[in-house]
Design an enzyme around this catalytic site. Structure first.
Site: not given
Length: 456
Positions: A104, A249, A245, A247
């Protein structure tokens, strides 16, 4: 079934790359165990594996693939794509399992593995505990015969499938023409798809953070470091800045004046907008205990409830399903809009904000600032073990602080689930009171944590 989880945290497994548990050996074992856990029934079993742009993804992806193939599951590799794309493709391909390799918003040295069930939802605590139990057992029986080995293939049109799904979340009657948007992809998983979606919807796109090299993911960019984005919005006279960010999400915005817009403000905007359109279900927005009291008061004034959960977007998602809500998220920028997906999606959330901007015609500084947040401060108090929050002196101090703040604010004290840290948070209308309350409670916890526990 065992319910204790040692490897799995609030969002999958994470750690330093090439060190246990984030090494190839653990990834191989995880693939075998998860493969056995989901390899039920007589159908051909399938798992979708995606990743972000970290160098260590090249190590973990083949190790996981080997584990799943050895457990008799076919593997579909999609390469770097946002986490919500993996949840989407898991459902679309009718796979038994989805895997996202990502840490992440963490730096490149870290990596992680998130698992999604066939419904595109993150696995429950019980499912993760079941897989972890299998990882600690003899997995010889999980390995299939040579004739039943799975196959691995690549899905070349995976990015296009997600692009079309994201675009479908934006109202067809609207367009992003005449809007200039800066999008910071954090050199992460959305570095191709996010600028493409915005451009195809008509925007003039200024894309940054789109040159991943395996090492620069989240480095001084993205949703955890939006300062440069804010500066670029002003420099390029853009209408909005979007920071994702690693990834994709998570979402943070910058208005045309360079002011940062966090997840609480986005929840307020989307919640009020959907309620006005008659689209908000469950009569409430779901957020965590960390969301600002200003959000709760704003929603109450709009006759919208706020339902709080423990920290973690997985718990937000569970509460949304339990109470029939379709808008939820975290102050950090994880926004779950269940009309369009099963997990946090920074790009789709940004499109909902852009839809309001396109419809209203007002600048983002007026549209996105829905409430004045109450002063809030969070302090982490590290301790050497034990249960400081069970100490009578600490309990009394917390009760006194709660009584002192009354309806003007609140206190939140919680133990970290991953490290020996007590998180001390207070918010109130008076900033001086917030500072004094946090300092007093933190000092009390530090002092009592240093007191030896009485012998049994």
């Amino acid at each position: 079934m065992q319910t204790t989880r040692r490897l799995f945290g609030t969002d999958g497994i994470r750690g330093v790359a090439n060190r246990a548990p984030m090494d190839a050996a653990t990834a191989l074992t995880l693939g075998q165990a998860a493969g056995r856990f989901f390899n039920r029934g007589t159908h051909r079993h399938r798992v979708v594996i995606g990743k972000d742009t970290r160098l260590s993804g090249y190590m973990l992806e083949p190790a996981l693939t080997a584990g799943f193939v050895g457990a008799g599951m076919d593997v579909v590799l999609v390469g770097p794509l946002p986490t919500p794309a993996i949840a989407l493709l898991t459902r679309s391909l009718r796979a038994d399992l989805g895997v996202m390799i990502s840490a992440s918003h963490n730096p490149f040295e870290d990596n992680g593995i998130k698992l999604f069930g066939p419904d595109g939802l993150k696995l429950t605590d019980e499912q993760e505990a079941g897989i972890e139990a299998l990882m600690g057992s003899d997995l010889t029986c999980a390995l299939v015969s040579a004739s039943r080995l799975g196959r691995a293939s690549r899905l070349d049109d995976a990015p296009g499938r997600y692009i079309e799904a994201a675009k479908a979340s934006f109202p067809k009657r609207l367009s992003l023409e005449k809007m200039r948007i800066v999008v910071d992809c954090a050199h992460g998983a959305a570095y191709k798809v996010a600028p493409t979606v915005l451009w195809e919807l008509g925007a003039e796109v200024v894309a940054v953070g789109t040159a991943p090299d395996g090492f620069n993911i989240n480095k001084d960019c993205g949703s955890t470091a939006p300062r440069r984005l804010a500066e670029m919005v002003i420099e390029r006279r853009a209408d909005l800045g979007i920071a994702l960010d690693g990834d994709a999400d998570r979402l943070v915005l910058a208005d045309e004046k360079g002011q940062i817009v966090d997840g609480d403000q986005i929840l307020a905007l989307v919640g009020q907008s959907w309620a006005k359109q008659g689209r908000l279900t469950g009569g409430a927005v779901v957020a965590t205990v960390m969301s600002n009291l200003g959000l709760e008061r704003y929603l109450a004034a709009e006759n919208i409830g706020l339902k709080r959960t423990r920290v973690g977007d997985r718990y937000v998602s569970e509460r949304m399903r339990e109470d029939g809500c379709n808008v939820g998220g975290e102050q950090s920028g994880h926004l779950i809009l269940s009309d369009f997906g099963t997990t946090g999606d920074g790009l789709v959330a940004a499109l909902q904000v852009l839809a309001v901007l396109a419809e209203d015609g007002r600048p983002a500084s007026e549209t996105c600032r829905r409430f004045e947040p109450l002063p809030q401060r969070l302090v982490n108090v590290r301790h050497s073990g034990g249960s400081p929050l069970a100490d009578p002196v600490v309990k009394a101090a917390i009760a006194a602080a709660e009584e002192r703040l009354g309806s003007r604010g609140r206190v939140l004290i919680r133990a970290s689930g991953t490290e020996p840290v007590i998180r001390v948070m207070a918010e109130a209308e008076d900033e001086a009171m917030v500072e004094a309350t946090v300092e007093e409670l933190a000092a009390t916890i530090r002092a009592r944590a240093a007191v030896p526990e009485p012998a049994a």
